[in-house]
Write an enzyme that holds these catalytic residues in place. Sequence first.
Site, short mmCIF file in Angstrom:
data_model
loop_
_atom_site.label_atom_id
_atom_site.label_comp_id
_atom_site.label_asym_id
_atom_site.label_seq_id
_atom_site.Cartn_x
_atom_site.Cartn_y
_atom_site.Cartn_z
N ALA A 1 0.86 -1.18 0.00
CA ALA A 1 0.00 0.00 0.00
C ALA A 1 0.90 1.24 0.00
O ALA A 1 2.05 1.17 0.45
CB ALA A 1 -0.90 -0.01 1.23
N GLY B 1 0.88 -5.08 1.01
CA GLY B 1 -0.32 -5.18 0.18
C GLY B 1 -0.04 -5.81 -1.18
O GLY B 1 -0.96 -6.36 -1.80
N GLU C 1 -0.30 -9.39 -0.51
CA GLU C 1 -1.72 -9.67 -0.24
C GLU C 1 -2.54 -9.66 -1.53
O GLU C 1 -3.43 -10.50 -1.72
CB GLU C 1 -2.25 -8.65 0.77
N GLU D 1 4.90 -5.08 7.22
CA GLU D 1 4.13 -3.99 7.84
C GLU D 1 4.58 -3.70 9.26
O GLU D 1 4.49 -2.57 9.74
CB GLU D 1 2.63 -4.31 7.84
N1 CAA Z 1 4.67 3.17 -0.71
C1 CAA Z 1 5.08 4.34 -1.25
N2 CAA Z 1 6.25 4.46 -1.90
C2 CAA Z 1 7.03 3.37 -2.01
C3 CAA Z 1 6.65 2.13 -1.45
C4 CAA Z 1 5.41 2.05 -0.79
N3 CAA Z 1 4.93 0.90 -0.26
N4 CAA Z 1 7.65 1.23 -1.69
C5 CAA Z 1 8.58 1.89 -2.38
N5 CAA Z 1 8.23 3.19 -2.56
C6 CAA Z 1 8.97 4.24 -3.24
C7 CAA Z 1 10.15 4.71 -2.41
O1 CAA Z 1 9.73 5.66 -1.44
C8 CAA Z 1 11.03 5.30 -3.46
O2 CAA Z 1 10.55 6.58 -3.79
P1 CAA Z 1 11.61 7.81 -4.05
O3 CAA Z 1 12.41 7.37 -5.26
O4 CAA Z 1 10.71 8.97 -4.31
O5 CAA Z 1 12.44 7.92 -2.82
C9 CAA Z 1 10.80 4.40 -4.67
O6 CAA Z 1 9.56 3.73 -4.42
C10 CAA Z 1 11.87 3.34 -4.84
O7 CAA Z 1 12.01 2.65 -3.59
P2 CAA Z 1 13.42 2.45 -2.86
O8 CAA Z 1 14.33 3.57 -3.16
O9 CAA Z 1 13.14 2.17 -1.42
O10 CAA Z 1 13.93 1.13 -3.62
P3 CAA Z 1 14.89 0.00 -3.06
O11 CAA Z 1 15.22 -0.87 -4.25
O12 CAA Z 1 16.01 0.59 -2.28
O13 CAA Z 1 14.00 -0.83 -2.02
C11 CAA Z 1 11.97 -1.97 -1.27
C12 CAA Z 1 12.88 -1.57 -2.49
C13 CAA Z 1 12.72 -2.98 -0.40
C14 CAA Z 1 10.75 -2.59 -1.87
C15 CAA Z 1 11.64 -0.70 -0.45
O14 CAA Z 1 11.14 0.29 -1.32
C16 CAA Z 1 10.61 -0.94 0.62
O15 CAA Z 1 10.94 -1.50 1.66
N6 CAA Z 1 9.35 -0.49 0.37
C17 CAA Z 1 8.29 -0.56 1.35
C18 CAA Z 1 7.78 -2.00 1.49
C19 CAA Z 1 6.70 -2.02 2.56
O16 CAA Z 1 6.92 -1.70 3.71
N7 CAA Z 1 5.50 -2.47 2.15
C20 CAA Z 1 4.35 -2.56 3.05
C21 CAA Z 1 3.52 -1.33 2.96
S1 CAA Z 1 2.24 -1.32 4.20
C22 CAA Z 1 0.97 -2.20 3.52
O17 CAA Z 1 1.05 -2.71 2.43
C23 CAA Z 1 -0.28 -2.30 4.36
C24 CAA Z 1 -1.22 -3.36 3.95
O18 CAA Z 1 -1.15 -4.49 4.41
C25 CAA Z 1 -2.28 -3.09 2.99
#
Ligand code: CAA
Length: 259
Positions: free
Chosen positions: A66, A110, A113, A133
């Site tokens: 998400a 998400g 999911e 999460e």
């Molecule tokens: N939401 C918003 N933006 C996101 C995102 C997310 N879930 N995941 C990645 N991005 C964005 C980053 O902020 C980044 O943006 P900028 O270039 O503007 O800084 C861009 O995508 C690229 O990401 P990274 O620079 O972090 O890329 P990376 O290769 O270094 O890492 C990753 C990749 C490991 C996937 C890392 O991006 C990450 O950990 N993302 C979050 C994963 C996460 O926590 N997901 C769970 C979300 S909560 C949820 O989903 C609730 C639910 O159950 C419904």
Amino acid sequence: MAYETIEVRIEADKVGVITLNRPKQLNALNDQLMNELGAALKAFDADDNIGCMIITGSEKAFAAGADISVMAKYSFADAYKGDFITRNWETIRSIRKPVIAAVSGFALGGGCELAMMCDFIIAADNAKFGQPEIKLGVIPGAGGTQRLPRAVGKSKAMDMCLTARMMDATEAERSGLVSRVVPLDKLMEETLAAAITISGFSQITVMAAKESVNRAFEGTLADGVMFERRLFHSLFATQDQKEGMDAFLNKRPAQFTHQ
Ligand code: CAA
């Protein structure tokens, strides 16, 4: 309908392919994307020519979860009164034709999911699944704590949800989360082949099979077996059953008419 966060195309005249398309955000799932995804799925489901759907992402990310930049500002009232998740993530559950997730790269939170809401997952060898999460101070909110244990068992599901570690494609296949792992450059070819196979069968029979397998996750075994038995019996009322069995006995390909 023109979409901005997904791309939609039809392959082989019978497979609806939806590509999540917010590459800069690694396909983070926001309201616009979930609304567009729901609309595209419903349109394909209503199209008699379409027998199966595929949801896919980019090489780097199926979806990284998400959209955290939106969620970060939510209060409890925003999430609860706004019916976050339920308001637009659950359309996929009402889709009656099969939906396959073709996953490469990250399928996190998400994203994992959403893949699990599909009927089955075909993974590229670079796929990574996770429910991270807990690192954000929340828990999975789109069914992860319920579908992951059903897919991989309690111990692995707890491990994933509590430590936030990622599972690679090999472990995901070994654990039953995905049905097959294929080389990245073969992901769409293999998934399309599966979707074309499914689309070649009777749509009524395919929908009954999906409905019956899904029933295995609700109620008792006895109820599920009875549900299956009744659907099985009712398929003898279709022309496609007559055609399928006659074709087998006469050693010819079946021509299903979805009647
Ligand atoms: N939401 C918003 N933006 C996101 C995102 C997310 N879930 N995941 C990645 N991005 C964005 C980053 O902020 C980044 O943006 P900028 O270039 O503007 O800084 C861009 O995508 C690229 O990401 P990274 O620079 O972090 O890329 P990376 O290769 O270094 O890492 C990753 C990749 C490991 C996937 C890392 O991006 C990450 O950990 N993302 C979050 C994963 C996460 O926590 N997901 C769970 C979300 S909560 C949820 O989903 C609730 C639910 O159950 C419904």
